[in-house]
Design an enzyme around this catalytic site. Sequence first.
Site, short mmCIF file in Angstrom:
data_model
loop_
_atom_site.label_atom_id
_atom_site.label_comp_id
_atom_site.label_asym_id
_atom_site.label_seq_id
_atom_site.Cartn_x
_atom_site.Cartn_y
_atom_site.Cartn_z
CB CYS A 241 -1.04 -0.08 1.08
SG CYS A 241 -0.33 0.11 3.02
CB CYS B 94 0.27 1.27 -3.89
SG CYS B 94 0.72 -0.40 -4.74
CB CYS C 177 3.17 -2.73 -7.65
SG CYS C 177 4.00 -4.01 -7.03
#
Length: 139
Positions: free
Chosen positions: A13, A87, A91
């Site tokens: 997150c 997020c 990533c």
Amino acid sequence: MSAAPLASVLFVCVHNAGRSQMAAGFLDHLAGDRIEVRSAGSVPGDRVNPAAVEAMKEVGIDISAAEPKILTTEAVQASDYVITMGCGDACPIFPGRKYLDWALEDPAGKGVEAVRPIRDEIKSRIETLIDEIDAQQKA
């Protein structure tokens, strides 16, 4: 000598201070050393959200010693499952990993009363994840 973990899971997150820490706490508690657990944040906070710590303590899980960590490419590469929680595209994507995005309310700035339903939703998703990992091992 313990067996190798069935899988490795990375929870991500933004601040690695609430959702991902609660998820890591639940998975570690419910799966023990059967599943390797990591958590990280794209922009880690200074500390774990006190309301998240309190909400987890209410269900017998202590995450007070956890510290927010920066998301690294190495952590993603070393994980079988990468579970993001708000997020966005921070990533990195690698082939062979299973990516899941859990749309969960951000507990930042909320009191423990508001964090409890988030905690409970995370627990439910963790139980489903464990069942999925177990089923894949039997297949």
